[in-house]
Motif scaffolding. Structure first.
Motif, PDB file in Angstrom:
ATOM      1  N   MET A   1       0.843  -1.197   0.000  1.00  0.00           N
ATOM      2  CA  MET A   1       0.000   0.000   0.000  1.00  0.00           C
ATOM      3  C   MET A   1       0.879   1.248   0.000  1.00  0.00           C
ATOM      4  O   MET A   1       1.843   1.312   0.730  1.00  0.00           O
ATOM      5  CB  MET A   1      -0.908  -0.008   1.234  1.00  0.00           C
ATOM      6  CG  MET A   1      -2.013  -1.058   1.150  1.00  0.00           C
ATOM      7  SD  MET A   1      -3.120  -1.008   2.578  1.00  0.00           S
ATOM      8  CE  MET A   1      -2.278  -2.174   3.634  1.00  0.00           C
ATOM      9  N   THR A   2       0.503   2.234  -0.786  1.00  0.00           N
ATOM     10  CA  THR A   2       1.275   3.453  -0.868  1.00  0.00           C
ATOM     11  C   THR A   2       0.393   4.640  -0.516  1.00  0.00           C
ATOM     12  O   THR A   2      -0.831   4.555  -0.523  1.00  0.00           O
ATOM     13  CB  THR A   2       1.834   3.653  -2.296  1.00  0.00           C
ATOM     14  OG1 THR A   2       0.744   3.869  -3.186  1.00  0.00           O
ATOM     15  CG2 THR A   2       2.624   2.433  -2.740  1.00  0.00           C
ATOM     16  N   LYS A   3       1.040   5.740  -0.280  1.00  0.00           N
ATOM     17  CA  LYS A   3       0.317   6.935   0.117  1.00  0.00           C
ATOM     18  C   LYS A   3      -0.526   7.508  -1.012  1.00  0.00           C
ATOM     19  O   LYS A   3      -1.368   8.343  -0.781  1.00  0.00           O
ATOM     20  CB  LYS A   3       1.305   7.981   0.622  1.00  0.00           C
ATOM     21  CG  LYS A   3       1.961   7.606   1.945  1.00  0.00           C
ATOM     22  CD  LYS A   3       2.799   8.753   2.459  1.00  0.00           C
ATOM     23  CE  LYS A   3       3.412   8.426   3.817  1.00  0.00           C
ATOM     24  NZ  LYS A   3       4.191   9.533   4.359  1.00  0.00           N
ATOM     25  N   ASN A   4      -0.292   7.080  -2.255  1.00  0.00           N
ATOM     26  CA  ASN A   4      -0.964   7.682  -3.392  1.00  0.00           C
ATOM     27  C   ASN A   4      -2.311   7.041  -3.708  1.00  0.00           C
ATOM     28  O   ASN A   4      -2.984   7.467  -4.634  1.00  0.00           O
ATOM     29  CB  ASN A   4      -0.056   7.597  -4.625  1.00  0.00           C
ATOM     30  CG  ASN A   4       1.206   8.422  -4.465  1.00  0.00           C
ATOM     31  OD1 ASN A   4       1.167   9.498  -3.888  1.00  0.00           O
ATOM     32  ND2 ASN A   4       2.325   7.921  -4.956  1.00  0.00           N
ATOM     33  N   VAL A   5      -2.725   5.992  -2.995  1.00  0.00           N
ATOM     34  CA  VAL A   5      -3.954   5.295  -3.351  1.00  0.00           C
ATOM     35  C   VAL A   5      -5.092   5.587  -2.385  1.00  0.00           C
ATOM     36  O   VAL A   5      -6.152   5.005  -2.498  1.00  0.00           O
ATOM     37  CB  VAL A   5      -3.711   3.773  -3.418  1.00  0.00           C
ATOM     38  CG1 VAL A   5      -2.712   3.451  -4.499  1.00  0.00           C
ATOM     39  CG2 VAL A   5      -3.255   3.222  -2.084  1.00  0.00           C
ATOM     40  N   SER A   6      -4.858   6.458  -1.422  1.00  0.00           N
ATOM     41  CA  SER A   6      -5.877   6.717  -0.419  1.00  0.00           C
ATOM     42  C   SER A   6      -6.257   8.195  -0.425  1.00  0.00           C
ATOM     43  O   SER A   6      -5.420   9.066  -0.628  1.00  0.00           O
ATOM     44  CB  SER A   6      -5.343   6.327   0.967  1.00  0.00           C
ATOM     45  OG  SER A   6      -6.188   6.809   1.974  1.00  0.00           O
ATOM     46  N   THR A   7      -7.546   8.469  -0.203  1.00  0.00           N
ATOM     47  CA  THR A   7      -8.017   9.849  -0.069  1.00  0.00           C
ATOM     48  C   THR A   7      -8.867   9.947   1.194  1.00  0.00           C
ATOM     49  O   THR A   7      -9.329   8.936   1.738  1.00  0.00           O
ATOM     50  CB  THR A   7      -8.864  10.285  -1.275  1.00  0.00           C
ATOM     51  OG1 THR A   7     -10.087   9.513  -1.293  1.00  0.00           O
ATOM     52  CG2 THR A   7      -8.108  10.067  -2.583  1.00  0.00           C
ATOM     53  N   ILE A   8      -9.097  11.169   1.655  1.00  0.00           N
ATOM     54  CA  ILE A   8      -9.898  11.353   2.862  1.00  0.00           C
ATOM     55  C   ILE A   8     -11.329  10.896   2.620  1.00  0.00           C
ATOM     56  O   ILE A   8     -11.988  10.348   3.510  1.00  0.00           O
ATOM     57  CB  ILE A   8      -9.858  12.824   3.352  1.00  0.00           C
ATOM     58  CG1 ILE A   8     -10.590  12.950   4.704  1.00  0.00           C
ATOM     59  CG2 ILE A   8     -10.446  13.765   2.330  1.00  0.00           C
ATOM     60  CD1 ILE A   8     -10.026  12.096   5.802  1.00  0.00           C
ATOM     61  N   LYS A   9     -11.833  11.055   1.399  1.00  0.00           N
ATOM     62  CA  LYS A   9     -13.182  10.570   1.093  1.00  0.00           C
ATOM     63  C   LYS A   9     -13.236   9.050   1.221  1.00  0.00           C
ATOM     64  O   LYS A   9     -14.154   8.495   1.838  1.00  0.00           O
ATOM     65  CB  LYS A   9     -13.604  10.982  -0.304  1.00  0.00           C
ATOM     66  CG  LYS A   9     -14.938  10.372  -0.731  1.00  0.00           C
ATOM     67  CD  LYS A   9     -15.151  10.464  -2.220  1.00  0.00           C
ATOM     68  CE  LYS A   9     -16.179   9.431  -2.671  1.00  0.00           C
ATOM     69  NZ  LYS A   9     -16.417   9.463  -4.120  1.00  0.00           N
ATOM     70  N   GLN A  10     -12.270   8.354   0.665  1.00  0.00           N
ATOM     71  CA  GLN A  10     -12.252   6.898   0.749  1.00  0.00           C
ATOM     72  C   GLN A  10     -12.103   6.426   2.195  1.00  0.00           C
ATOM     73  O   GLN A  10     -12.747   5.461   2.624  1.00  0.00           O
ATOM     74  CB  GLN A  10     -11.101   6.340  -0.096  1.00  0.00           C
ATOM     75  CG  GLN A  10     -11.298   6.506  -1.593  1.00  0.00           C
ATOM     76  CD  GLN A  10     -10.067   6.093  -2.377  1.00  0.00           C
ATOM     77  OE1 GLN A  10      -8.952   6.088  -1.848  1.00  0.00           O
ATOM     78  NE2 GLN A  10     -10.260   5.753  -3.642  1.00  0.00           N
ATOM     79  N   ARG A  11     -11.264   7.111   2.953  1.00  0.00           N
ATOM     80  CA  ARG A  11     -11.055   6.733   4.351  1.00  0.00           C
ATOM     81  C   ARG A  11     -12.305   6.989   5.181  1.00  0.00           C
ATOM     82  O   ARG A  11     -12.677   6.179   6.051  1.00  0.00           O
ATOM     83  CB  ARG A  11      -9.872   7.491   4.925  1.00  0.00           C
ATOM     84  CG  ARG A  11      -8.527   7.093   4.324  1.00  0.00           C
ATOM     85  CD  ARG A  11      -7.431   8.043   4.747  1.00  0.00           C
ATOM     86  NE  ARG A  11      -7.243   8.031   6.189  1.00  0.00           N
ATOM     87  CZ  ARG A  11      -6.575   8.974   6.855  1.00  0.00           C
ATOM     88  NH1 ARG A  11      -6.064  10.020   6.205  1.00  0.00           N
ATOM     89  NH2 ARG A  11      -6.420   8.886   8.166  1.00  0.00           N
ATOM     90  N   GLU A  12     -12.962   8.130   4.943  1.00  0.00           N
ATOM     91  CA  GLU A  12     -14.202   8.435   5.661  1.00  0.00           C
ATOM     92  C   GLU A  12     -15.266   7.398   5.338  1.00  0.00           C
ATOM     93  O   GLU A  12     -15.937   6.875   6.241  1.00  0.00           O
ATOM     94  CB  GLU A  12     -14.688   9.837   5.276  1.00  0.00           C
ATOM     95  CG  GLU A  12     -16.005  10.223   5.920  1.00  0.00           C
ATOM     96  CD  GLU A  12     -16.531  11.558   5.438  1.00  0.00           C
ATOM     97  OE1 GLU A  12     -17.628  11.945   5.897  1.00  0.00           O
ATOM     98  OE2 GLU A  12     -15.871  12.209   4.592  1.00  0.00           O
ATOM     99  N   LEU A  13     -15.426   7.106   4.072  1.00  0.00           N
ATOM    100  CA  LEU A  13     -16.423   6.129   3.656  1.00  0.00           C
ATOM    101  C   LEU A  13     -16.095   4.755   4.240  1.00  0.00           C
ATOM    102  O   LEU A  13     -16.976   4.061   4.772  1.00  0.00           O
ATOM    103  CB  LEU A  13     -16.471   6.065   2.130  1.00  0.00           C
ATOM    104  CG  LEU A  13     -17.592   5.254   1.483  1.00  0.00           C
ATOM    105  CD1 LEU A  13     -18.952   5.743   1.950  1.00  0.00           C
ATOM    106  CD2 LEU A  13     -17.489   5.343  -0.033  1.00  0.00           C
ATOM    107  N   GLY A  14     -14.824   4.378   4.181  1.00  0.00           N
ATOM    108  CA  GLY A  14     -14.420   3.080   4.713  1.00  0.00           C
ATOM    109  C   GLY A  14     -14.659   2.952   6.207  1.00  0.00           C
ATOM    110  O   GLY A  14     -15.128   1.912   6.692  1.00  0.00           O
ATOM    111  N   SER A  15     -14.351   4.018   6.956  1.00  0.00           N
ATOM    112  CA  SER A  15     -14.538   3.959   8.411  1.00  0.00           C
ATOM    113  C   SER A  15     -16.015   3.854   8.769  1.00  0.00           C
ATOM    114  O   SER A  15     -16.386   3.182   9.740  1.00  0.00           O
ATOM    115  CB  SER A  15     -13.921   5.194   9.080  1.00  0.00           C
ATOM    116  OG  SER A  15     -14.642   6.370   8.760  1.00  0.00           O
ATOM    117  N   GLU A  16     -16.875   4.503   7.979  1.00  0.00           N
ATOM    118  CA  GLU A  16     -18.312   4.404   8.222  1.00  0.00           C
ATOM    119  C   GLU A  16     -18.832   3.005   7.888  1.00  0.00           C
ATOM    120  O   GLU A  16     -19.680   2.464   8.601  1.00  0.00           O
ATOM    121  CB  GLU A  16     -19.051   5.462   7.395  1.00  0.00           C
ATOM    122  CG  GLU A  16     -18.902   6.873   7.919  1.00  0.00           C
ATOM    123  CD  GLU A  16     -19.633   7.065   9.232  1.00  0.00           C
ATOM    124  OE1 GLU A  16     -20.832   7.390   9.204  1.00  0.00           O
ATOM    125  OE2 GLU A  16     -19.013   6.853  10.297  1.00  0.00           O
TER     126      GLU A  16
END
Length: 301
Positions: A1-16
């Motif tokens: 996993m690299t820093k370039n494949v994640s966004t705050i939208k994806q992280r927010e959605l994933g955590s929910e």
């Protein structure tokens, strides 16, 4: 996993998604079996490293027993452009309960924050929070109590992340607290105690420091496995920036603040002197209250 494949939208959605799945009592393996998906698909989506194909979010939410409100909100979030700029509305002055803010506050490895008009929300004590939110028009009551409690959980002493957590606090903001010596006494003691923590750095920005005016407060969040995110708080909405040139702008601003601010020791000395001034004001106006404040200070140390 690299820093370039994640966004705050994806992280927010994933955590929910993860929160809703756990509330339903399902393990990731169970939900993957029900959906006939591979378990890595669930894991990557919940950790913000992959977006699910169009329509899959709705299927996930239905299986995980999401409420109607959650279903509508998260399907809409999934469809929102993921272009490095996110906007989230919130009650005036209260971003703390936004899922994105909860995620950033609790999971970021470190962060740096500055607010030209207020003490950073991570450092506020309960009486100060009530006063600050009251200025935004919130009345005393259960809703305000709940907002204050949510903010108190973001205290940097409560996190186990390595840090550092950097706070740049303008001198006029702290001096303004002296208008209420009771709150000032407690708030300044709290800042002194926090500034003694190895990973919590509180720096005073002198009143005459030529700091660029950004109008509102911001926090730059960093995480080992995700790109940095800037949270820019407006009165009734929060903006999240992820573009490299936006992050670089705020990094330069933080470099300027670091150069213009007092060091940690000098800042603690200033806080101690000002706290003593608050106690003197209490002594002049309310000797009984001073005794109570001093007792609380001794208990806190």
């Amino acid at each position: 996993m690299t820093k370039n494949v994640s966004t705050i939208k994806q992280r927010e959605l994933g955590s929910e998604l993860r929160r809703i799945r756990k509330r339903a009592g399902y393990l990731a393996t169970h939900l993957a079996s029900m959906l006939d998906w591979g378990e890595p698909t669930i894991s990557h989506a919940e950790n913000g490293f992959r977006s699910l194909p169009d329509g899959k979010i709705a299927l996930y939410l239905a299986r995980a027993k999401a409420t109607t409100e959650e279903f509508d909100r998260l399907v809409a979030l999934d469809r929102h452009p993921d272009n490095g700029y996110q906007v989230r509305p919130h009650p005036a002055g209260i971003p703390d309960t936004l899922p994105a803010i909860t995620l950033l506050d609790t999971e970021s490895t470190s962060y740096s924050t500055y607010d030209a008009a207020d003490i950073p929300r991570h450092l506020q004590i309960e009486p100060y929070i009530h006063t600050a939110l009251g200025k935004h028009g919130h009345s005393q009551g259960p809703a305000l109590d709940a907002a204050a409690q949510a903010r108190l959980t973001r205290n940097p002493s409560a996190t186990h992340k390595p840090g550092p957590f950097m706070f740049y606090v303008p001198e006029p903001v702290l001096l303004a607290t002296l208008e209420n010596p009771v709150i000032a006494c407690e708030q300044l003691v709290h800042l002194i105690l926090l500034s003694s923590l190895p990973r919590c750095h509180v720096h005073l920005v002198p009143a005459d420091a030529p700091v660029a005016n950004l109008g509102t407060g911001f926090t730059l969040y960093r995480h080992e496995d995700h790109p940095p995110v800037v949270h820019h708080q407006l009165p009734t909405a929060s903006l999240f920036f992820e573009k490299e040139h936006d992050v670089a702008y705020y990094e330069r601003h933080l470099e300027q603040l670091a150069a213009l601010s007092l060091g940690r020791r000098e800042s603690r000395e200033w806080l101690s002197r000002t706290q003593a001034d608050a106690e003197r004001r209490l002594a002049e106006a309310q000797p009984v209250v001073l005794s109570r404040c001093a007792t609380g200070t001794a208990a806190g140390t």
